[in-house]
Design a protein around this motif. Structure first.
Motif, mmCIF file in Angstrom:
data_model
loop_
_atom_site.group_PDB
_atom_site.id
_atom_site.type_symbol
_atom_site.label_atom_id
_atom_site.label_comp_id
_atom_site.label_asym_id
_atom_site.label_seq_id
_atom_site.Cartn_x
_atom_site.Cartn_y
_atom_site.Cartn_z
ATOM 1 N N LYS A 50 0.757 -1.173 0.159
ATOM 2 C CA LYS A 50 -0.033 -0.013 0.058
ATOM 3 C C LYS A 50 0.677 1.047 0.148
ATOM 4 O O LYS A 50 0.446 2.278 -0.642
ATOM 5 C CB LYS A 50 -0.962 -0.122 1.301
ATOM 6 C CG LYS A 50 -2.189 -0.783 0.927
ATOM 7 C CD LYS A 50 -2.831 -1.071 2.212
ATOM 8 C CE LYS A 50 -4.078 -2.162 2.330
ATOM 9 N NZ LYS A 50 -4.655 -2.116 3.681
ATOM 10 N N THR A 51 2.154 1.181 0.903
ATOM 11 C CA THR A 51 2.970 2.431 0.902
ATOM 12 C C THR A 51 3.358 2.714 -0.318
ATOM 13 O O THR A 51 3.646 3.995 -0.754
ATOM 14 C CB THR A 51 3.875 2.275 2.013
ATOM 15 O OG1 THR A 51 3.225 1.767 3.283
ATOM 16 C CG2 THR A 51 4.681 3.462 2.127
ATOM 17 N N MET A 52 4.095 1.616 -0.875
ATOM 18 C CA MET A 52 4.861 1.964 -2.302
ATOM 19 C C MET A 52 3.810 2.197 -3.552
ATOM 20 O O MET A 52 4.182 3.156 -4.203
ATOM 21 C CB MET A 52 5.219 0.581 -2.756
ATOM 22 C CG MET A 52 6.487 0.048 -1.696
ATOM 23 S SD MET A 52 7.973 1.099 -1.850
ATOM 24 C CE MET A 52 8.565 1.354 -3.820
ATOM 25 N N CYS A 53 2.491 1.665 -3.273
ATOM 26 C CA CYS A 53 1.691 2.102 -4.586
ATOM 27 C C CYS A 53 1.265 3.558 -4.192
ATOM 28 O O CYS A 53 1.013 4.377 -5.145
ATOM 29 C CB CYS A 53 0.347 1.358 -4.188
ATOM 30 S SG CYS A 53 0.597 -0.402 -4.954
ATOM 31 N N PHE A 54 0.989 4.054 -2.994
ATOM 32 C CA PHE A 54 0.704 5.280 -2.767
ATOM 33 C C PHE A 54 2.016 6.231 -3.251
ATOM 34 O O PHE A 54 1.542 7.445 -4.047
ATOM 35 C CB PHE A 54 0.464 5.536 -1.238
ATOM 36 C CG PHE A 54 -0.157 6.857 -0.913
ATOM 37 C CD1 PHE A 54 -1.572 7.039 -0.666
ATOM 38 C CD2 PHE A 54 0.507 8.020 -0.631
ATOM 39 C CE1 PHE A 54 -2.027 8.451 -0.141
ATOM 40 C CE2 PHE A 54 0.266 9.123 -0.276
ATOM 41 C CZ PHE A 54 -1.212 9.507 -0.136
ATOM 42 N N THR A 70 3.486 10.530 -7.033
ATOM 43 C CA THR A 70 4.749 11.143 -7.705
ATOM 44 C C THR A 70 4.399 10.879 -9.123
ATOM 45 O O THR A 70 4.511 12.069 -9.669
ATOM 46 C CB THR A 70 6.000 10.184 -7.470
ATOM 47 O OG1 THR A 70 6.130 9.948 -6.212
ATOM 48 C CG2 THR A 70 7.031 10.665 -8.219
ATOM 49 N N ALA A 71 3.716 10.124 -9.828
ATOM 50 C CA ALA A 71 3.228 10.207 -10.985
ATOM 51 C C ALA A 71 2.252 11.272 -11.333
ATOM 52 O O ALA A 71 2.509 12.008 -12.110
ATOM 53 C CB ALA A 71 2.650 8.966 -11.524
ATOM 54 N N ILE A 72 1.263 11.662 -10.235
ATOM 55 C CA ILE A 72 0.342 12.697 -10.319
ATOM 56 C C ILE A 72 0.956 14.082 -10.331
ATOM 57 O O ILE A 72 0.695 15.096 -11.099
ATOM 58 C CB ILE A 72 -0.631 12.438 -9.108
ATOM 59 C CG1 ILE A 72 -1.485 11.328 -9.281
ATOM 60 C CG2 ILE A 72 -1.472 13.837 -9.006
ATOM 61 C CD1 ILE A 72 -2.536 11.318 -7.947
ATOM 62 N N ALA A 73 1.942 14.119 -9.445
ATOM 63 C CA ALA A 73 2.874 15.139 -9.381
ATOM 64 C C ALA A 73 3.525 15.759 -10.484
ATOM 65 O O ALA A 73 3.579 17.003 -10.950
ATOM 66 C CB ALA A 73 4.009 15.278 -8.260
ATOM 67 N N ILE A 74 4.385 14.965 -11.147
ATOM 68 C CA ILE A 74 4.826 15.272 -12.520
ATOM 69 C C ILE A 74 4.020 15.434 -13.577
ATOM 70 O O ILE A 74 4.211 16.287 -14.461
ATOM 71 C CB ILE A 74 5.909 13.977 -13.006
ATOM 72 C CG1 ILE A 74 6.717 14.339 -13.927
ATOM 73 C CG2 ILE A 74 5.257 12.576 -13.202
ATOM 74 C CD1 ILE A 74 7.849 15.444 -13.618
ATOM 75 N N PRO A 78 10.067 6.799 7.393
ATOM 76 C CA PRO A 78 11.304 6.750 6.968
ATOM 77 C C PRO A 78 11.491 6.274 5.352
ATOM 78 O O PRO A 78 12.453 6.918 4.754
ATOM 79 C CB PRO A 78 11.864 5.687 7.724
ATOM 80 C CG PRO A 78 11.204 5.826 9.031
ATOM 81 C CD PRO A 78 9.890 6.218 8.584
ATOM 82 N N LEU A 79 10.698 5.613 4.965
ATOM 83 C CA LEU A 79 10.658 5.100 3.606
ATOM 84 C C LEU A 79 10.057 6.213 2.368
ATOM 85 O O LEU A 79 10.722 6.530 1.688
ATOM 86 C CB LEU A 79 9.500 3.906 3.322
ATOM 87 C CG LEU A 79 9.696 3.606 2.181
ATOM 88 C CD1 LEU A 79 10.863 2.622 1.599
ATOM 89 C CD2 LEU A 79 8.308 2.394 1.931
ATOM 90 N N GLY A 80 9.132 7.165 3.271
ATOM 91 C CA GLY A 80 9.037 8.203 2.428
ATOM 92 C C GLY A 80 9.812 9.146 2.243
ATOM 93 O O GLY A 80 10.158 9.687 1.115
#
Length: 425
Positions: free
Chosen positions: A85-89, A94-98, A299-301
């Motif tokens: 879930k975290t990786m998908c989010f 990030t794709a939305i941001a770019i 920390p991953l974020g």
């Protein structure tokens, strides 16, 4: 004892002196002194030399840092659903941001009206339009060594992620290889630090060359560039993140935004998500997030979720393409989105690395790296806001994941709000 100037202060001084020197050169009559000795000699050596130094580090830094980032994700597998879930989010936001950045960049057109095509020193090669199938197949390198030699960024990223994931799966068997890459990463970071020591001089030369060639036209374009970046950052923070928290968790936004204000004060002043990490974890736990979630997602974020940086890269690509009179097609836009999204996994929190990863994105679509001189001139002003948006995304993800896993104490989340209501009753 005299206090030493920070790198930021030195870069600002370099920008100011470069602009003044460039304006003075603009009014100097053409001749051997101006054209051959100054612009064609000293200024060119300083500016182009700095750009070449950045280009030198792109491939090794991106490859090594991505391997390290992917190899340290063993916890993602252990935590199962939370990790997925975290990786998908993070990847989706990030794709939305770019994508948002590219859209706003095309809407505002920050580079229109500024023509710098005459001062580009490297040949620009924009790849021809390809089908989506060809783009996807082009990510898989048939020869990774050749991909590194020719600077095929998407192929380098794909190979680095495969190496990193393989190291992570092998665990202790690949520990010596992991240690080697971690040491190489430290070496790359030190090299970035060394090159950034000459950044003020490189920026001075690049800005001086710009103002000597195009004059005051550059200022208005830079203002539009800054506005476009700040607008995209604002939308990402207050519409995308807030909307995802509201729609995916059903939580009220007020407690989250009030608590995040404390974190924002630290991120805005330090421009470092790592420096704010202890306070970020503490703030999320005070909102009721269980430590088992917060100690993983945050920390991953801080390591891989760089939405603010992706926004800067998207607007910068539009800006640089426009000032050099280059048209970007759908293939280039897709490449920028893919490259910036995947590169966020390996973006390290070290001053100067943002410019290295920007040069990687520019290289992936064949845009001139000289534009980095202008971007760097105002990047320090945007870095504080960019970092704050990065960390806001980490916190939003933490809330959504913890709520979906039943690891959020709703009484704690709404406690302050309820206490205020009780006091006012």
């Amino acid at each position: 004892m005299k206090k030493k100037l920070s790198l930021t202060s030195k870069i600002f001084i370099g920008i100011l002196l470069g602009a003044l020197f460039g304006i003075a050169l603009k009014w100097l009559p053409s001749g051997t002194l101006k054209d051959s000795i100054l612009l064609g000699g000293i200024i060119k050596i300083m500016g182009t030399g700095f750009i070449n130094a950045i280009k030198m580090l792109v491939v090794p830094l991106v490859f090594v840092s991505l391997v390290c980032g992917a190899s340290s994700m063993g916890d993602v597998k252990k935590l199962g659903r939370i990790g997925i879930k975290t990786m998908c989010f993070y990847l989706v936001t990030t794709a939305i941001a770019i994508t948002l950045a590219l859209g706003i960049g095309k809407l505002i057109n920050p580079g229109l009206g500024l023509d710098m095509s005459s001062i580009v020193t490297t040949e620009t090669v924009i790849a021809e339009n390809k089908s989506l199938v060809d783009i996807i197949l082009g990510i898989i390198p048939s020869n990774p060594i050749q991909a590194m030699a020719s600077g095929e960024m998407l192929q380098i990223i794909a190979f680095a992620l495969l190496v990193g994931v393989s190291i992570s799966i092998l665990g202790k068997k690949a520990e010596p290889v992991k240690i080697l890459f971690e040491s190489l990463n430290e070496v790359c970071m030190k090299m970035v630090g060394i090159i950034m020591l000459v950044a003020p001089y490189g920026v001075f030369a690049l800005i001086a060359n710009t103002f000597a060639t195009v004059g005051f036209d550059a200022i208005w374009s830079l203002i539009k560039y800054m506005f476009a970046v700040l607008l995209a950052l604002g939308i990402q923070g207050f519409i995308v993140y807030s909307g995802m928290v509201k729609s995916l968790s059903g939580l009220k936004l007020k407690p989250f935004l009030k608590k995040f204000a404390n974190v924002a004060g630290v991120t805005f002043s330090t421009s470092s998500s790592s420096a704010a990490l202890p306070l970020t974890i503490e703030s999320m736990e005070e909102l009721g997030v269980h430590n088992s979630v917060a100690s993983f997602t945050l920390p991953l974020g801080a390591t891989i979720n760089m939405d603010g940086t992706a926004i800067m890269q998207g607007v910068a690509c539009i800006f640089i393409a426009q000032i050099y009179g280059i048209d970007l097609g759908i293939t280039q836009f897709l490449t920028i989105i893919l490259t910036a999204t995947l590169a966020s996994v390996g973006t390290a929190g070290v001053p100067g690395v943002g410019m290295i990863t920007l040069s990687m994105v520019l290289t992936s679509v064949g845009l001139p790296l000289e534009g980095i001189g202008l971007i760097m001139g105002v990047d320090r002003l945007l870095d504080m806001t960019r970092t704050t948006v990065n960390v806001m995304g980490d916190c939003a993800c933490t809330l959504v994941v913890s709520k979906s896993e039943g690891e959020l104490d709703l009484d704690m989340y709404y406690s302050k709000e309820e206490n205020n209501i009780a006091k006012n009753a």
